[in-house]
Structure formats: structure tokens, C-alpha cells
Design a protein around this motif. Structure first.
Motif, mmCIF file in Angstrom:
data_model
loop_
_atom_site.group_PDB
_atom_site.id
_atom_site.type_symbol
_atom_site.label_atom_id
_atom_site.label_comp_id
_atom_site.label_asym_id
_atom_site.label_seq_id
_atom_site.Cartn_x
_atom_site.Cartn_y
_atom_site.Cartn_z
ATOM 1 N N LEU A 8 0.805 -1.356 -0.041
ATOM 2 C CA LEU A 8 0.208 0.070 -0.022
ATOM 3 C C LEU A 8 0.903 1.321 0.110
ATOM 4 C CD1 LEU A 8 -2.408 -1.095 2.890
ATOM 5 C CD2 LEU A 8 -2.684 -1.645 0.407
ATOM 6 N N ILE A 9 0.285 2.258 -0.404
ATOM 7 C CA ILE A 9 0.634 3.582 -0.295
ATOM 8 C C ILE A 9 -0.183 4.447 0.498
ATOM 9 C CG2 ILE A 9 1.462 5.802 -1.506
ATOM 10 C CD1 ILE A 9 2.093 4.253 -3.976
ATOM 11 N N PHE A 10 0.233 4.755 1.883
ATOM 12 C CA PHE A 10 -0.594 5.331 2.611
ATOM 13 C C PHE A 10 -0.843 7.104 2.595
ATOM 14 C CE2 PHE A 10 1.216 1.700 5.043
ATOM 15 C CZ PHE A 10 0.122 1.130 5.050
ATOM 16 N N LYS A 11 -1.885 7.438 2.444
ATOM 17 C CA LYS A 11 -2.165 8.794 2.196
ATOM 18 C C LYS A 11 -3.133 9.268 3.551
ATOM 19 C CE LYS A 11 -1.098 8.509 -2.064
ATOM 20 N NZ LYS A 11 -0.514 9.275 -2.986
ATOM 21 N N HIS A 12 -3.281 10.633 3.627
ATOM 22 C CA HIS A 12 -3.655 11.164 4.723
ATOM 23 C C HIS A 12 -5.013 10.345 5.360
ATOM 24 C CE1 HIS A 12 -0.574 14.134 5.661
ATOM 25 N NE2 HIS A 12 -0.253 14.209 4.485
ATOM 26 N N ASN A 39 -6.840 0.931 10.311
ATOM 27 C CA ASN A 39 -7.343 2.055 10.572
ATOM 28 C C ASN A 39 -6.219 2.870 10.920
ATOM 29 O OD1 ASN A 39 -10.336 1.694 10.355
ATOM 30 N ND2 ASN A 39 -10.125 0.445 12.284
ATOM 31 N N TYR A 40 -5.013 2.450 11.297
ATOM 32 C CA TYR A 40 -3.924 3.294 11.824
ATOM 33 C C TYR A 40 -2.801 3.135 11.007
ATOM 34 C CZ TYR A 40 -7.235 3.315 15.670
ATOM 35 O OH TYR A 40 -8.372 3.205 16.289
ATOM 36 N N TRP A 41 -2.143 4.344 10.524
ATOM 37 C CA TRP A 41 -0.876 4.110 9.742
ATOM 38 C C TRP A 41 -0.170 5.735 9.936
ATOM 39 C CZ3 TRP A 41 -5.678 3.523 7.158
ATOM 40 C CH2 TRP A 41 -5.856 4.792 6.360
ATOM 41 N N SER A 42 1.077 5.539 9.333
ATOM 42 C CA SER A 42 1.940 7.091 9.222
ATOM 43 C C SER A 42 2.025 7.043 7.924
ATOM 44 C CB SER A 42 2.970 6.637 10.071
ATOM 45 O OG SER A 42 3.763 7.757 9.927
ATOM 46 N N VAL A 43 1.589 8.132 7.385
ATOM 47 C CA VAL A 43 1.819 8.804 6.072
ATOM 48 C C VAL A 43 3.338 9.038 5.757
ATOM 49 C CG1 VAL A 43 1.475 10.634 4.338
ATOM 50 C CG2 VAL A 43 -0.270 9.710 5.610
ATOM 51 N N ASP A 44 4.164 9.543 6.820
ATOM 52 C CA ASP A 44 5.470 10.241 6.688
ATOM 53 C C ASP A 44 6.124 8.866 6.795
ATOM 54 O OD1 ASP A 44 4.777 12.565 6.784
ATOM 55 O OD2 ASP A 44 4.903 13.102 9.050
ATOM 56 N N LEU A 45 5.962 7.747 7.675
ATOM 57 C CA LEU A 45 6.789 6.835 7.816
ATOM 58 C C LEU A 45 6.394 5.626 6.499
ATOM 59 C CD1 LEU A 45 7.225 6.623 11.574
ATOM 60 C CD2 LEU A 45 8.975 7.258 9.971
ATOM 61 N N GLN A 46 5.178 5.713 6.267
ATOM 62 C CA GLN A 46 4.672 4.736 5.305
ATOM 63 C C GLN A 46 4.600 3.361 6.090
ATOM 64 O OE1 GLN A 46 2.976 4.850 2.111
ATOM 65 N NE2 GLN A 46 2.998 6.861 3.176
ATOM 66 N N GLU A 47 4.155 3.365 7.226
ATOM 67 C CA GLU A 47 3.881 2.097 8.343
ATOM 68 C C GLU A 47 2.463 1.925 8.586
ATOM 69 O OE1 GLU A 47 8.245 2.041 10.415
ATOM 70 O OE2 GLU A 47 6.512 2.848 11.414
ATOM 71 N N ALA A 48 2.136 0.822 8.907
ATOM 72 C CA ALA A 48 0.743 0.560 9.331
ATOM 73 C C ALA A 48 0.738 -0.003 10.753
ATOM 74 C CB ALA A 48 0.141 -0.724 8.767
ATOM 75 N N TYR A 49 -0.144 0.376 11.642
ATOM 76 C CA TYR A 49 -0.253 0.017 13.033
ATOM 77 C C TYR A 49 -1.507 -0.783 13.538
ATOM 78 C CZ TYR A 49 3.296 3.474 12.840
ATOM 79 O OH TYR A 49 4.423 4.423 12.404
ATOM 80 N N PHE A 50 -1.264 -1.913 14.158
ATOM 81 C CA PHE A 50 -2.480 -2.578 14.325
ATOM 82 C C PHE A 50 -3.644 -1.858 14.989
ATOM 83 C CE2 PHE A 50 -4.727 -5.941 17.157
ATOM 84 C CZ PHE A 50 -4.972 -6.786 16.064
ATOM 85 N N SER A 51 -3.263 -0.899 16.188
ATOM 86 C CA SER A 51 -4.136 -0.246 17.059
ATOM 87 C C SER A 51 -3.510 0.999 17.163
ATOM 88 C CB SER A 51 -4.451 -0.924 18.369
ATOM 89 O OG SER A 51 -3.377 -1.170 19.154
ATOM 90 N N PRO A 52 -4.306 1.887 18.227
ATOM 91 C CA PRO A 52 -3.453 3.033 18.799
ATOM 92 C C PRO A 52 -2.568 2.894 19.465
ATOM 93 C CG PRO A 52 -6.047 3.044 19.043
ATOM 94 C CD PRO A 52 -5.525 1.892 18.533
ATOM 95 N N LYS A 53 -2.630 1.694 20.228
ATOM 96 C CA LYS A 53 -1.360 1.266 21.302
ATOM 97 C C LYS A 53 -0.087 1.224 20.486
ATOM 98 C CE LYS A 53 0.007 -2.414 24.439
ATOM 99 N NZ LYS A 53 -0.434 -3.589 24.883
ATOM 100 N N GLU A 54 -0.008 0.750 19.399
ATOM 101 C CA GLU A 54 1.283 0.487 18.698
ATOM 102 C C GLU A 54 1.760 1.722 18.156
ATOM 103 O OE1 GLU A 54 -0.336 -3.717 19.058
ATOM 104 O OE2 GLU A 54 -1.281 -1.705 18.499
ATOM 105 N N ALA A 55 0.800 2.437 17.423
ATOM 106 C CA ALA A 55 0.835 3.894 16.857
ATOM 107 C C ALA A 55 1.606 4.747 17.962
ATOM 108 C CB ALA A 55 -0.267 4.361 16.576
ATOM 109 N N ASN A 56 0.975 4.614 19.163
ATOM 110 C CA ASN A 56 1.629 5.448 20.212
ATOM 111 C C ASN A 56 2.917 5.258 20.608
ATOM 112 O OD1 ASN A 56 1.392 7.445 22.225
ATOM 113 N ND2 ASN A 56 1.118 6.073 23.749
#
Length: 64
Positions: A8-12, A39-56
Motif C-alpha cells: 500500500l501507499i498510505f495517504k492522509h 485504521n492506523y498508519w503513518s503517512v510520513d513513515l509509510q507504516e501500518a499499526y495494529f491499534s492506537p497502542k502500537e501507533a503511540n
């Protein structure tokens, strides 16, 4: 039926599918995330996260 990893390419507010698949991997935990549950990813890092816990957790790592 075997699952295939998507590319994927993550957009905003959405993501573009570069290579069809069923899931992506969480950048922190390595857990599979089905695209319909992504539902959770970083556009800048182009990474996906399983939940808000991992994103944080990633945010805290970057802040150090």
C-alpha cells in the motif's frame, strides 16, 4: 485459502493499493492487519499499526 500480503501507499485519509492482498503487517508488533480492519498508519513513515497502542509506541520511540 491462503492470504496474501498487500502493498500500500498510505495517504492522509485513505490508502492506495499498489499490490492486491488481504493484509499488511503492523510495523511494531508484526501482527497481520486485514485491510478491512486497517485504521492506523503513518503517512510520513509509510507504516501500518495494529491499534492506537502500537501507533503511540512508535510515536514515543521517535520522540526519544
Amino acid at each position: 485459502m491462503s492470504k496474501k500480503k498487500a502493498k500500500l501507499i498510505f495517504k492522509h485519509n485513505y490508502f492506495d493499493i499498489v499490490e492486491e492482498g488481504d493484509y499488511v503487517l503492523c510495523a511494531i508488533s508484526g501482527k497481520e492487519i486485514l485491510l478491512e480492519n486497517l485504521n492506523y498508519w503513518s503517512v510520513d513513515l509509510q507504516e501500518a499499526y495494529f491499534s492506537p497502542k502500537e501507533a503511540n509506541k512508535k510515536f514515543k520511540i521517535l520522540k526519544k
